[in-house]
Design a protein around this motif. Structure first.
Motif, mmCIF file in Angstrom:
data_model
loop_
_atom_site.group_PDB
_atom_site.id
_atom_site.type_symbol
_atom_site.label_atom_id
_atom_site.label_comp_id
_atom_site.label_asym_id
_atom_site.label_seq_id
_atom_site.Cartn_x
_atom_site.Cartn_y
_atom_site.Cartn_z
ATOM 1 N N GLU A 23 101.286 28.612 19.531
ATOM 2 C CA GLU A 23 101.505 27.168 19.393
ATOM 3 C C GLU A 23 101.872 26.538 20.738
ATOM 4 O O GLU A 23 101.324 25.497 21.124
ATOM 5 C CB GLU A 23 102.617 26.953 18.372
ATOM 6 N N LEU A 24 102.785 27.176 21.473
ATOM 7 C CA LEU A 24 103.232 26.636 22.759
ATOM 8 C C LEU A 24 102.116 26.685 23.796
ATOM 9 O O LEU A 24 101.979 25.774 24.618
ATOM 10 C CB LEU A 24 104.444 27.420 23.252
ATOM 11 N N LEU A 32 112.628 29.104 23.234
ATOM 12 C CA LEU A 32 111.220 29.266 23.595
ATOM 13 C C LEU A 32 110.604 27.932 24.010
ATOM 14 O O LEU A 32 109.887 27.854 25.015
ATOM 15 C CB LEU A 32 110.445 29.859 22.409
ATOM 16 N N TYR A 33 110.878 26.896 23.240
ATOM 17 C CA TYR A 33 110.319 25.587 23.577
ATOM 18 C C TYR A 33 110.827 25.113 24.937
ATOM 19 O O TYR A 33 110.087 24.518 25.717
ATOM 20 C CB TYR A 33 110.660 24.564 22.488
ATOM 21 N N ARG A 34 112.073 25.391 25.226
ATOM 22 C CA ARG A 34 112.616 24.957 26.512
ATOM 23 C C ARG A 34 112.078 25.822 27.653
ATOM 24 O O ARG A 34 111.892 25.324 28.765
ATOM 25 C CB ARG A 34 114.138 24.988 26.468
ATOM 26 N N GLU A 35 111.834 27.083 27.385
ATOM 27 C CA GLU A 35 111.246 27.932 28.425
ATOM 28 C C GLU A 35 109.844 27.454 28.781
ATOM 29 O O GLU A 35 109.421 27.554 29.940
ATOM 30 C CB GLU A 35 111.203 29.389 27.954
ATOM 31 N N PHE A 36 109.105 26.916 27.813
ATOM 32 C CA PHE A 36 107.773 26.374 28.055
ATOM 33 C C PHE A 36 107.820 24.892 28.432
ATOM 34 O O PHE A 36 106.786 24.234 28.453
ATOM 35 C CB PHE A 36 106.896 26.553 26.816
ATOM 36 N N LEU A 85 102.140 32.718 31.392
ATOM 37 C CA LEU A 85 103.131 32.047 30.558
ATOM 38 C C LEU A 85 103.926 33.044 29.727
ATOM 39 O O LEU A 85 105.075 32.788 29.359
ATOM 40 C CB LEU A 85 102.439 31.058 29.610
ATOM 41 N N PHE A 86 103.317 34.184 29.434
ATOM 42 C CA PHE A 86 103.914 35.152 28.517
ATOM 43 C C PHE A 86 104.846 36.091 29.285
ATOM 44 O O PHE A 86 104.524 37.241 29.568
ATOM 45 C CB PHE A 86 102.831 35.948 27.788
#
Length: 473
Positions: free
Chosen positions: A64-65, A329-333, A230-231
């Motif tokens: 999703e991200l 996770l959202y903040r890391e992306f 990204l991963f």
């Protein structure tokens, strides 16, 4: 200088394969399950492992991200224009028409190509390329001429674009870091590209007797860029934690409906021959067991058996764990602005700042992607005999629709005269074509002026200045 994959070759491709598995999510259990597993040498290992997979729960947040990140970069068609050798922008209608025809051609032909020749099976080559860069850390664009289209009358239809699978392109570099050769493996074929001092690329294919010379003005027919994936390890660990919490939540529900009972000081049930038997389990079934005999056989006594029944924990335990990992996770992306108020605790200025941070994050990926696409377009121009023109590519970055607070902020700056109408429309992202919208606004304003009533004619007997009445008196 050797390719980075030649040191730790198998480790590098194992990580690439793992990242692709995380993104695709076809078997997320194989890469994302971090809980206890079944040893291969244990009894009935296959059956126990199959049961564990059956109850495994997953929500692919990394997919999703990554889609949000990719769509922010390439969901809007990129813009391009031409300039001359001096670097000045020029209008070349014929070249622009031909190049746009080629872009349309490769996008249409992409749906006919074998999806198994790409990592993510996307029918859009630009999206495939950007996704490959984000997931694996490297991506390639390859120009080629399929034998099927080599004799086409229209030269535009002879040139095709392909995104090779990760690992099929190997770049060899010299001690200064510059490219010496580019190799591409496909099936049983090996394509090797080298470049002469005059900027001509020599393409040597293992099945051909003579290499092919292509005038590219010093550009390689395979464009490859590399950036950190990204991963990251921390991102994949958080994805594993989310899957673990979801699975435990399901297991917790099972304990609530099918409670486990543990008997203390009770005999294990046996059949008439003294062999242990398996206890029947299920809803609505009660089990009974006798206490363990103690004392001498003449006056036996029995312990008092007791039973402990399992109780599920509050579901809030797992929900809090999932929400915490989601937020991190959202903040890391750099996508914390997409979280709901209940999830991220964001509002107003914080959300605006996070959206701007995401936009800056996308811009860090923007330049190398633009350069790779521009090099491809420039090679096509030369293959089509437009040797005096250069293509410049600009990605149209988007971070999604603005919140109501952000929209009011832009409107306020426009009303205060701090933004032009064109800039305000662009930031509001309400229309696809700002120039066309401005022209429409102007046209509507002119039409509105035509329908306004004409002012009454001035009476020539009226005095210009009311104070003149005193002089007449």
């Amino acid at each position: 200088m050797a390719d980075r994959r030649k040191s730790g070759y198998y480790g590098y491709f194992r990580e690439v394969k793992e990242n692709i598995a995380y993104y695709r999510g076809d078997d997320l259990f194989a890469v994302a399950w971090i809980g206890p597993t079944v040893p291969p040498d244990s009894e009935n290992a296959d059956r126990k492992l199959a049961e564990l997979k059956r109850v495994f729960q997953a929500h692919n947040v990394l997919h999703e991200l990554t889609e949000n990140w990719r769509n922010g970069l390439i969901s809007q068609p990129f813009q391009w224009f031409l300039k001359d050798k001096k670097g000045d922008r020029v209008e070349a209608s014929e070249a622009e028409t031909v190049l746009q025809r080629w872009i349309d051609h490769v996008e249409q032909q992409a749906i006919y190509q074998d999806p198994c020749t790409t990592d993510f099976e996307l029918s859009d080559p630009w999206s495939e390329f950007v996704t490959q860069v984000g997931v694996t850390g490297e991506g390639s664009l390859r120009l080629w001429q399929p034998a099927k289209f080599a004799e086409m009358d229209d030269p535009v239809q002879r040139i095709h674009l392909h995104v090779p699978r990760t690992g099929t392109v190997v770049v060899d570099r010299d001690n200064d870091g510059f490219i010496e050769s580019v190799k591409y493996n496909y099936g049983t074929e090996l394509e090797t590209q080298t470049m002469a001092s005059n900027g001509t690329v020599s393409v040597d294919v293992s099945s051909r007797e003579e290499p092919l010379a292509v005038e590219t003005d010093g550009r390689w027919l395979i464009q490859q860029i590399r950036m950190p994936s990204l991963f990251t390890d921390s991102a994949k660990r958080k994805q594993g934690s989310i899957c673990h919490a979801l699975t435990m939540k399901l297991r917790n529900q099972e304990l609530g409906g099918f409670k486990e009972r543990t008997f203390l000081n009770a005999e294990f049930p046996v059949d008439d021959e003294g062999n242990a038997i398996e206890i029947t389990r299920g809803p609505g079934i009660d089990q009974y067991a006798y206490g363990i005999p103690q004392g001498d056989s003449n006056t036996p006594s029995y312990t008092n058996p007791s039973m402990i029944e399992s109780e599920p924990v509050s579901v809030e335990t797992f929900i809090d764990s999932i929400n915490t990992d989601l937020q991190l996770l959202y903040r890391e992306f750099r996508q914390g602005h997409l979280l709901a108020d209940a999830d991220g605790g964001l509002s107003g200025e914080s959300r605006i700042q996070m959206r701007q941070n995401f936009e800056l994050y996308l811009k860090a990926w923007k330049r190398p992607i633009e350069s790779a696409i521009a090099n491809i377009l420039n090679i096509v121009l030369r293959l089509l005999d437009y040797t005096e023109l250069e293509a410049v590519v600009q990605l149209n970055i988007t971070t999604g629709k603005l919140s109501s607070e952000e929209r009011q902020s832009v409107i306020g700056e426009y009303q205060a005269g701090l933004l032009s109408k064109a800039t305000a429309l662009e930031q509001l992202d309400s229309v696809d074509d700002v120039d066309a919208e401005l022209a429409l606004i102007k046209e509507e304003a002119e039409e509105a002026m035509k329908t306004r009533p004409e002012p009454l004619p001035r009476n020539p007997m009226d005095k210009d200045d009311p104070e003149d009445d005193s002089e007449d008196a």
